[in-house]
Design a protein around this motif. Structure first.
Motif, PDB file in Angstrom:
ATOM      1  N   HIS A 199       0.874  -0.995   0.138  1.00 27.41           N
ATOM      2  CA  HIS A 199      -0.458  -0.030  -0.179  1.00 27.41           C
ATOM      3  C   HIS A 199       0.846   1.096  -0.063  1.00 27.41           C
ATOM      4  O   HIS A 199       0.691   2.450  -0.806  1.00 27.41           O
ATOM      5  CB  HIS A 199      -1.463  -0.067   1.586  1.00 27.41           C
ATOM      6  N   HIS A 219       3.963   7.490   6.286  1.00 32.58           N
ATOM      7  CA  HIS A 219       2.737   7.808   6.002  1.00 32.58           C
ATOM      8  C   HIS A 219       2.286   6.707   7.135  1.00 32.58           C
ATOM      9  O   HIS A 219       1.806   7.289   7.833  1.00 32.58           O
ATOM     10  CB  HIS A 219       1.617   8.187   5.392  1.00 32.58           C
ATOM     11  N   ASP A 220       2.624   5.191   6.681  1.00 33.17           N
ATOM     12  CA  ASP A 220       1.788   4.661   7.695  1.00 33.17           C
ATOM     13  C   ASP A 220       2.583   3.674   8.513  1.00 33.17           C
ATOM     14  O   ASP A 220       2.406   2.778   8.793  1.00 33.17           O
ATOM     15  CB  ASP A 220       1.141   3.658   6.682  1.00 33.17           C
ATOM     16  N   ASP A 246      -3.133   9.033  -0.523  1.00 32.85           N
ATOM     17  CA  ASP A 246      -3.468   7.709  -0.245  1.00 32.85           C
ATOM     18  C   ASP A 246      -5.133   7.143   0.026  1.00 32.85           C
ATOM     19  O   ASP A 246      -5.261   6.238  -0.057  1.00 32.85           O
ATOM     20  CB  ASP A 246      -3.082   8.213   1.288  1.00 32.85           C
TER      21      ASP A 246
END
Ligand code: MG
Length: 387
Positions: A86, A115-116, A203
């Motif tokens: 992802h 970001h994750d 995203d």
């Protein structure tokens, strides 16, 4: 001596490259507010945001994203997205948008890879469980935990803890925490950098498309059922205009490609409309505007319809609800066990408990686990296999 200063070198300096390629409103490396710990040595050919990207890519937390679920668990097959794939899809789409708008691709890539990074095992089920466990101690948020990883937990350098990322990366991540609290900057205050807005948009583009893809591939819904959602129906109609007889998995993939392409195309078109008038503004000036690079108007409405469908038919599917309760139970029990027997913690987290308190140190340890490692620790400590 940098390449630019060395007249014998034909290699281009990072600053020179950015001056030629980036728009004035992009975040130029030379305007960076630097790092928490000052570093005396400028890298000869990598700019500060390239170095951030590499620091994130080489971190332990980043590698563990391969063992963390996005929406679907490892025991549901090996086709679907993990948190790592992802992340790479987000980075790819974000760079496409950034390049078209002449933004800083290096910063965008660093932000996308970051970001994750703070996601605990078992996706949002894991996050909810840890937030509940830590509710008396400030709660848990994966966006905040990303900063804890970057500033405290990662150990890469002799002189200090953390990755020592630039303030632009850290501040952009802090905005994600504020956004979740509903405290987006008020009018006139500094909003997120355009590069951070691009990653946020990418995203959303990415997970809407790949969750639709995975849910059909995993037989949670059929493509026909998914096509009751207008944006998917329209994507299929577009594909069929070009390839009338396409069927099966090739049709599914073509529909997903069109879903991504449409979202990127329309997000870019909307951004172009307002950015056209502000082409000479600096990065700071453009952040004071109320405009955002994001899916907007009809596209935003259509994305909400798709997300409502995914929420009702996929995220709440009985196979995922069963995983959710298993994950919640595991994390709750491990949270209690590690507090009762802190000697079971690795030495680094026992030491961390002296600094941040035992509950937070246990939460940090659990949040860093992959799904598989969490299962394994649960089996070792609680004597039950999750399999
Ligand atoms: Mg994401």
């Amino acid at each position: 001596m940098s390449f630019a200063q060395d007249s014998a070198s034909f290699l281009q300096s990072n600053a020179e490259r950015e001056r030629l390629l980036l728009a004035p409103y992009a975040m130029h490396s030379c305007d960076s507010r630097g790092r928490l710990h000052e570093e005396m040595i400028e890298h000869p050919y990598r700019g500060p945001f390239q170095r951030d990207r590499d620091r994130i890519l080489h971190s332990s937390a980043f590698r563990r994203l391969s063992g963390k679920m996005q929406v679907f668990t490892g025991d549901m097959g090996d086709y679907h997205r993990t948190r790592l794939t992802h992340t790479h899809e987000v980075a790819s789409i974000a760079r496409t948008i950034a390049r078209a708008l002449r933004l800083n691709e290096d910063l965008v890539e660093a932000l996308a890879l970051f970001h994750d990074i703070g996601h605990p095992p078992f996706g949002h089920a894991g996050e909810d469980a840890l937030n509940e466990c830590l509710k008396e101690h400030g709660g848990f948020s994966h966006n905040r935990y990303a900063l804890t990883l970057a500033n405290e937990i990662e150990q890469r350098y002799p002189g200090y803890s953390g990755l020592n990322l630039t303030r632009e990366v850290l501040d952009s991540q802090a905005v994600r925490i504020d956004k979740l609290k509903g405290a987006f900057p008020a009018e006139g205050e500094l909003g997120p950098l355009l590069e951070a807005q691009v990653v946020e948009a990418a995203d959303s583009v990415t997970y809407d498309a790949h969750d639709a893809d995975d849910s059909v591939k995993l037989n949670l819904v059929t493509l026909d059922e998914l096509c009751t959602v207008p944006i998917v129906h329209e994507a299929r109609a577009t594909v069929r205009r070009h390839y009338a007889n396409v069927r099966g998995s090739i049709l599914r993939r073509a529909v997903v490609h069109e879903l991504i392409d449409r979202q990127v195309r329309e997000t870019l078109a909307a951004a172009e409309v307002w950015l056209r008038d502000y082409q000479d503004l600096t990065a700071d000036e453009v952040r004071r505007l109320p405009n955002r690079i994001e899916p907007s108007g009809e596209l935003a409405d259509k994305k909400r319809e798709l997300e409502r469908f995914l929420y009702a038919r996929v995220y709440r599917h009985e196979r995922l609800l069963a995983m959710r309760s298993r994950a919640t139970e595991q994390l709750r029990r491990l949270f209690v066990e590690f507090q009762q027997k802190p000697e079971l913690l690795p030495p680094s987290y026992r030491h961390r408990a002296e600094v941040v308190g035992l509950p937070r140190a246990v939460g940090d340890y659990l949040a860093g686990m992959t799904d598989r490692f969490c299962n394994q620790r649960f089996f070792e400590i609680c004597g039950e296999s999750d399999a």
